[in-house]
Scaffold this active site. Structure first.
Site, PDB file in Angstrom:
ATOM      1  N   ARG A   1       0.502  -1.404   0.080  1.00  0.00           N
ATOM      2  CA  ARG A   1       0.260   0.176  -0.108  1.00  0.00           C
ATOM      3  C   ARG A   1       0.892   1.247   0.287  1.00  0.00           C
ATOM      4  O   ARG A   1       0.819   2.726   1.067  1.00  0.00           O
ATOM      5  CB  ARG A   1      -1.007  -0.348   1.560  1.00  0.00           C
ATOM      6  CG  ARG A   1      -2.224  -1.318   1.356  1.00  0.00           C
ATOM      7  CD  ARG A   1      -2.994  -1.399   0.431  1.00  0.00           C
ATOM      8  NE  ARG A   1      -3.262  -2.401  -0.431  1.00  0.00           N
ATOM      9  CZ  ARG A   1      -2.786  -3.650  -0.650  1.00  0.00           C
ATOM     10  NH1 ARG A   1      -2.215  -3.472  -1.060  1.00  0.00           N
ATOM     11  NH2 ARG A   1      -3.651  -4.838  -0.841  1.00  0.00           N
TER      12      ARG A   1
ATOM     13  N   SER B   1     -10.985   0.538   3.384  1.00  0.00           N
ATOM     14  CA  SER B   1     -10.432   0.195   4.764  1.00  0.00           C
ATOM     15  C   SER B   1      -9.501   1.582   4.853  1.00  0.00           C
ATOM     16  O   SER B   1      -8.741   2.048   4.250  1.00  0.00           O
ATOM     17  CB  SER B   1      -8.932  -0.951   4.257  1.00  0.00           C
ATOM     18  OG  SER B   1     -10.500  -2.136   3.827  1.00  0.00           O
TER      19      SER B   1
ATOM     20  N   GLU C   1      -5.431   4.934   5.674  1.00  0.00           N
ATOM     21  CA  GLU C   1      -4.805   4.919   4.182  1.00  0.00           C
ATOM     22  C   GLU C   1      -4.759   5.950   3.933  1.00  0.00           C
ATOM     23  O   GLU C   1      -4.263   5.703   2.844  1.00  0.00           O
ATOM     24  CB  GLU C   1      -5.626   3.168   3.872  1.00  0.00           C
ATOM     25  CG  GLU C   1      -5.261   2.422   2.431  1.00  0.00           C
ATOM     26  CD  GLU C   1      -5.907   1.495   2.259  1.00  0.00           C
ATOM     27  OE1 GLU C   1      -6.084   1.286   1.627  1.00  0.00           O
ATOM     28  OE2 GLU C   1      -5.624   0.576   2.795  1.00  0.00           O
TER      29      GLU C   1
END
Length: 408
Positions: free
Chosen positions: A174, A260, A400
């Site tokens: 990520r 998320s 995130e």
């Protein structure tokens, strides 16, 4: 602050204050021109794609927002010369150049329709194509890094984009150099997928890549490593994501989110050992996939055996589990943020008193706007979750989404 458009109108979380100046690029030329014009001033600026991974504060943003709405999917001719030598094209490969403003899920649907495999398990991820390499999107056993060849990138202050290879982007879990602060705009994305035309001629259907995720294999009633029709993979992934509120749906309040909200923390093994024995873990190996084993089980059985024994439980929490043998004696360990949240006492549907922000009723990793929530309400809930997890386990969860005018 001028302008009547708010980030709440343009983001999937539906929060965020007014935009000082909004400009929209519908062609690649427009995008370059608008960016260079903006950079010629001293105004603050930011790029907006699908608005699915963004939390902007209630005060909004006083600068210029460059909205990328470019469209186009182009099939490229085979690479030649030095490029072909640097990255040889595999048999049956097809290369695509995609404009950054294309919807990611629309691109996946297009590839499935044309019989191109490689990103079918990434179905349903909201946002634009240009945002995909920023955090190296991944789910259900596939990751963008496996198919990304290069991007065209317009550096801040430049007048023309340059080509950056996937290696130059330093893609990780990520993350990428783009997420770590390289200033500029993704203009196009180049992918290499597998053209199933030859297989279709023999088998009569387009098969996807081997299934690398247990929950997806179960949904398809196959074994991991099996190949099934691309369209079936896409349909199953969409159904799995919808069951977690992770597919945008006007009739699903849980989908009013940024997906998320926290990444899975990566810690040293000595830190992971302090957690309860049932806590899931993924061993992180350089240049290799991850292996999972419950904490406290290192002395009994191989990591692969333990992973297989507990995989069904692990996949309740995370969408990107793959299997590999553990090699390094002192690996880093990726933990399950969802497991940590739930076992810190925060359940699905939890909300602070009087708040219009809540944990999704389907998945604890998702923070949702239950109707009229402010950005500060979402941020307050996120800080509460962080505080509970840190107090219970000593682990700090990292957000995130990109945060603008918001601090956690």
């Amino acid at each position: 602050m001028s302008g009547d458009i708010r980030f709440a109108d343009l983001t999937t979380l539906q929060v965020g204050g007014p935009i000082g100046r909004l400009v929209t690029a519908t062609t690649q030329r427009d995008l370059v021109d608008l960016a260079t014009e903006t950079w010629a001033t001293d105004d603050a600026w930011l790029v907006l794609g699908g608005g699915s991974n963004l939390l902007v504060g209630d005060e909004g943003f006083a600068g210029t927002v460059i909205r990328v709405a470019t469209r186009g999917i182009e099939v490229l001719p085979p690479a030649t010369g030095a490029e072909a030598s640097a990255r040889p094209t595999q048999d049956g490969a097809v290369r695509l150049r995609v404009q950054a403003g294309e919807s990611w899920d629309d691109l996946v649907a297009w590839t499935v329709e044309h019989g191109y495999s490689g990103i079918e398990a990434l179905s349903g991820i909201p946002g634009s194509v240009g945002a995909a390499p920023v955090q190296n999107i991944g789910a259900y056993g596939q990751e963008l890094a496996a198919t990304l060849v290069a991007i065209e990138f317009l550096d801040e202050g430049a007048e023309a984009p340059r080509r950056m290879t996937a290696a130059e982007l330093e893609l990780g879990y990520r993350t990428s150099v783009l997420k770590q602060g390289l200033a500029g705009i993704v203009v196009t994305v180049e992918l290499e997928l597998h053209d199933t035309a030859a297989e279709r001629a023999v088998l009569g259907e387009a098969l996807g890549q081997p299934i690398a995720y247990g929950q997806l294999a179960d949904a398809l009633h196959v074994q991991q490593g099996d190949r099934v029709a691309i369209a079936d993979v896409r349909a199953s992934v969409l159904a799995l994501r919808a069951s977690k509120g992770m597919v945008l749906d006007p009739d699903d309040a849980d989908s009013v989110s940024a997906g998320s909200f926290f990444t899975n923390p990566i810690v040293g093994e000595h830190v992971a050992r302090t957690l309860p024995g049932a806590a899931p873990r993924w061993y992180v190996e350089p240049e290799a996939p991850d292996v999972v084993t419950p904490l406290g089980s290192l002395a009994s059985g191989s990591p692969l055996d333990v992973f297989l024994a507990h995989q069904a439980e692990l996949e309740e929490f995370d969408d990107d589990v793959t299997v590999a043998e553990h090699i390094d004696a002192e690996p880093l360990v990726k933990l399950s943020a969802a497991w940590l949240i739930e076992h810190a006492g925060i359940r699905r549907g939890f909300a602070l008193p009087g708040s219009r922000a809540a944990i999704s009723s389907k998945h604890t990793l998702s923070l949702t706007n239950r109707g009229g929530a402010s950005a500060e309400e979402v941020a307050t809930l996120a800080r509460f979750v962080q505080g509970r997890v840190q107090a219970e386990f000593g682990i700090v969860l990292r957000p995130e989404p990109v945060l603008v005018g918001v601090e956690l």
